[in-house]
Design an enzyme around this catalytic site. Structure first.
Site, mmCIF file in Angstrom:
data_model
loop_
_atom_site.group_PDB
_atom_site.id
_atom_site.type_symbol
_atom_site.label_atom_id
_atom_site.label_comp_id
_atom_site.label_asym_id
_atom_site.label_seq_id
_atom_site.Cartn_x
_atom_site.Cartn_y
_atom_site.Cartn_z
ATOM 1 N N THR A 181 0.841 -1.199 0.000
ATOM 2 C CA THR A 181 0.000 0.000 0.000
ATOM 3 C C THR A 181 0.871 1.243 0.000
ATOM 4 O OG1 THR A 181 -0.071 0.046 2.388
ATOM 5 C CG2 THR A 181 -1.863 -1.093 1.281
ATOM 6 N N GLU A 327 -6.031 -2.942 -0.826
ATOM 7 C CA GLU A 327 -6.500 -4.060 0.018
ATOM 8 C C GLU A 327 -7.765 -4.716 -0.535
ATOM 9 O OE1 GLU A 327 -5.643 -1.080 1.031
ATOM 10 O OE2 GLU A 327 -4.596 -1.093 2.971
ATOM 11 N N LYS A 436 -13.114 18.822 11.476
ATOM 12 C CA LYS A 436 -14.133 18.886 12.529
ATOM 13 C C LYS A 436 -14.142 20.297 13.101
ATOM 14 C CE LYS A 436 -16.280 15.706 15.601
ATOM 15 N NZ LYS A 436 -16.153 14.640 16.583
ATOM 16 N N TRP A 441 -18.899 18.002 11.302
ATOM 17 C CA TRP A 441 -18.038 17.589 10.196
ATOM 18 C C TRP A 441 -18.150 18.539 9.008
ATOM 19 C CZ3 TRP A 441 -14.729 14.061 11.541
ATOM 20 C CH2 TRP A 441 -15.074 13.007 12.373
HETATM 21 P P1 AMP Z 1 -4.881 2.941 -2.791
HETATM 22 O O1 AMP Z 1 -4.862 1.757 -1.918
HETATM 23 O O2 AMP Z 1 -3.572 3.663 -2.885
HETATM 24 O O3 AMP Z 1 -5.494 2.645 -4.105
HETATM 25 O O4 AMP Z 1 -5.816 4.016 -2.122
HETATM 26 C C1 AMP Z 1 -7.130 3.706 -1.787
HETATM 27 C C2 AMP Z 1 -7.792 4.941 -1.336
HETATM 28 O O5 AMP Z 1 -7.896 5.874 -2.398
HETATM 29 C C3 AMP Z 1 -9.213 4.741 -0.856
HETATM 30 O O6 AMP Z 1 -9.281 4.305 0.468
HETATM 31 C C4 AMP Z 1 -9.778 6.131 -1.036
HETATM 32 O O7 AMP Z 1 -9.417 6.976 0.052
HETATM 33 C C5 AMP Z 1 -9.082 6.622 -2.273
HETATM 34 N N1 AMP Z 1 -9.935 6.383 -3.441
HETATM 35 C C6 AMP Z 1 -9.894 5.358 -4.306
HETATM 36 N N2 AMP Z 1 -10.847 5.490 -5.239
HETATM 37 C C7 AMP Z 1 -11.515 6.622 -4.954
HETATM 38 C C8 AMP Z 1 -12.624 7.304 -5.537
HETATM 39 N N3 AMP Z 1 -13.237 6.853 -6.622
HETATM 40 N N4 AMP Z 1 -13.042 8.438 -4.942
HETATM 41 C C9 AMP Z 1 -12.427 8.926 -3.844
HETATM 42 N N5 AMP Z 1 -11.384 8.332 -3.256
HETATM 43 C C10 AMP Z 1 -10.930 7.195 -3.804
#
Ligand code: AMP
Length: 538
Positions: A181, A327, A436, A441
């Site tokens: 990640t 994940e 916050k 929020w």
């Molecule tokens: P990653 O594991 O680097 O792909 O990051 C995942 C995170 O990216 C998610 O938990 C979200 O916070 C953000 N994310 C992924 N897709 C979207 C989306 N379509 N809109 C907003 N945030 C997203």
């Protein structure tokens, strides 16, 4: 009573073998570093994948051992995508945009044994080589330059592969791939995908109501193959037999639009940053390219701004908004309108489409906040938790981060969401980004998306900055469009049309660019640090 069906393992091997048999003439096109196009077909891909698997096995690769890649999206990367797991190994795609210390940490933590690397990415290998322990390194030569001492040529390695090679029988729960990640804090953590998870995920990506990939599609995954399995699209293309266009290192709008035109791409996928650039190029002069009338895009990784979705619609290009995480393999939800929603007003339709969408089949979702499980009323915010057959149940060899799983086994995404009564998920923020103010929020994502819809705003990030009275208040960091000079007053007035007064940023900082993480997201930790000492003028 048990069913009377065969116990047939869900592994990637039948997907590869079927593509070789049924789609031998379908093309896989790669844009090489020198910008020329490399073309071959699934038949050739299938043959070479066997050679690579044979070579790896003869080199001593044993079940479950990791083979790393440092590669752009190319035919050779696709070969590794299938040869390594079908031979019983685990493909570990290294995110080479990370800092070299992180890349080395990740390769060591995963205990990667072999590496396949593009020659144009050798400078990255050079920077990590003294910190890692790859036994053998195979270089894909695009430029024809001589290999540095001790490294082997990928083509020569393939040429030595046995032609009578047969893949081993695998258990569907064996790992096929790994990604780490790209968190902005803490050490990167590994996720090991099983064959079973990947196969089910691939089926899901094909569904008409998710990404809807078919054999007739021409697919261009712009999302890097090192990022969350290229969103499962490379696997899906091989399962469906879709023509594949792999853009190599050329991710600028000109190059991508050129490929969309010359190869008549029907489906392309990438993060909003990529599509913003493409939209700007189209707005400047759309007549330069003849795009396929059914071209559509899958956009994810970050929220799709409404202005961008509307912009693409004006050019006849539909945006499919998808949410996912490393994940979650990554497909978790996709935003498509349900039957009957086409009768909503145009504005309401956009409000639905820019949500992260409906959870895909087999991904179960719930919203958890201080009061417990929140109702699906479109208003109650909380953390999105998920579970399903392609959701990680733990990190690889790590004590850290295990607190992301609840006691009853759900994975906490760190995304703060609402879910409406129709089941549409809407991300209002990530846990650490939520503002916050006075106990209430404020969604920085909503403010950012709205700001990015303003004609004079190229990019905007809204962060929480400490405030004596309200605990936190929003501050907007704005990159103006070239040749414009938006004022704080103007932007405040603009936002004031859609948001309550107490939601509006108390200050605006105009900057030349916003720092990003290696995967293109705003690096809010850096912004928060930079503006931590901001003095509010109350
Ligand atoms: P990653 O594991 O680097 O792909 O990051 C995942 C995170 O990216 C998610 O938990 C979200 O916070 C953000 N994310 C992924 N897709 C979207 C989306 N379509 N809109 C907003 N945030 C997203």
């Amino acid at each position: 009573m048990d069913g009377t069906m065969m116990d047939f393992p869900l592994t990637l091997t039948p997907i590869l073998e079927r593509a070789g048999k049924l789609f031998p003439d379908v093309e896989i096109v790669t844009r090489l570093p020198d910008k020329s196009l490399h073309r071959y077909s699934y038949g050739e891909f299938h043959r070479r994948t066997h050679l690579l698997a044979a070579g790896l096995e003869d080199a001593g690769l044993k079940r479950g051992e990791r083979v790393a890649t440092i590669m752009w999206n190319s035919y050779a990367h696709l070969e590794a995508y299938f040869a390594v797991p079908c031979a019983g190994g685990v493909l570990h795609t290294l995110n080479f945009r990370l800092h070299e210390n992180d890349i080395a940490y990740i390769a060591n933590h995963a205990e990667d044994r072999f590496l396949i690397v593009d020659d144009v990415l050798l400078p990255i290998y050079e920077r990590i080589k003294d910190k890692v322990k790859f036994e053998r390194v195979f270089v894909v030569s695009f430029t024809g330059a001589a290999n540095p001492d001790g490294l082997e040529n990928y083509e020569e390695f393939l040429a030595g592969g046995r032609t009578d090679y047969a893949f081993p029988e695998l258990d569907e729960n064996e790992a096929c791939a790994m990604c780490y990640t790209s968190g902005t804090t803490g050490r990167p953590k590994g996720v090991a995908y099983s064959h079973r998870a990947m196969v089910l995920h691939t089926f899901c990506a094909g569904l008409a109501d998710t990404i809807g990939l078919t054999q007739r599609d021409v697919l261009m995954p712009v999302v890097p193959m090192f990022h969350a399995n290229a969103w499962g699209l490379a696997h899906a293309a091989v399962m469906m037999g879709s023509k594949l266009i792999l853009p190599g290192p050329h991710l600028d709008a000109e190059s991508l639009l050129g490929l969309c035109d010359s190869e008549q791409v029907t489906l392309a996928a990438g993060v909003p940053t990529i599509w913003m650039g493409i939209l700007q190029a189209l707005e400047a002069d759309s007549a330069r390219w003849t795009l396929h009338p059914e071209l559509r895009t899958v956009v994810g990784g970050s929220a799709v701004p409404e202005g961008m979705m509307r912009g693409f619609d004006r050019h006849g290009i539909t945006t499919i908004h998808a949410w996912g995480m490393t994940e979650t393999t990554p497909l978790g939800s996709v935003s498509r309108l349900k039957r009957g929603m086409e009768n909503l007003s145009e504005d309401e339709r956009y409000q639905a489409r820019i949500k992260q969408g409906l959870p895909v089949p087999f991904v179960e979702v719930r919203v958890i906040n201080d009061e417990g499980e929140a109702p699906w009323d479109g208003e109650s915010m909380g953390e999105l938790q998920v579970r399903g057959p392609w959701i990680a149940a733990s990190y690889f060899n790590s004590e850290q981060g295990q607190d992301k799983w609840s006691e009853d086994g759900w994975f906490g995404t760190g995304d703060v969401v609402t879910i409406d009564k129709e089941g549409y998920i809407k991300i209002t923020d990530r846990t650490k980004d939520l503002i916050k103010s006075g106990g209430e929020w404020i969604s920085s994502v909503d403010l950012e998306n709205a700001l990015m819809g303003h004609d004079s705003v190229r990019e905007a990030a809204v962060i929480a900055v400490p405030h004596e009275k309200w605990t936190e208040r929003p501050l907007a960091v704005v990159v103006p469009m070239e040749g414009t000079e938006p004022s704080a007053e103007e932007l405040g007035k603009y936002l004031g049309r859609d948001f309550a007064k107490w939601w509006l940023p108390d200050a605006y900082e105009f900057v030349d660019d916003i720092p990003r993480t290696s995967t293109g997201k705003f690096l809010k930790t850096a912004l928060r640090e930079k503006f931590a000492a901001h003095m509010w003028r109350d």
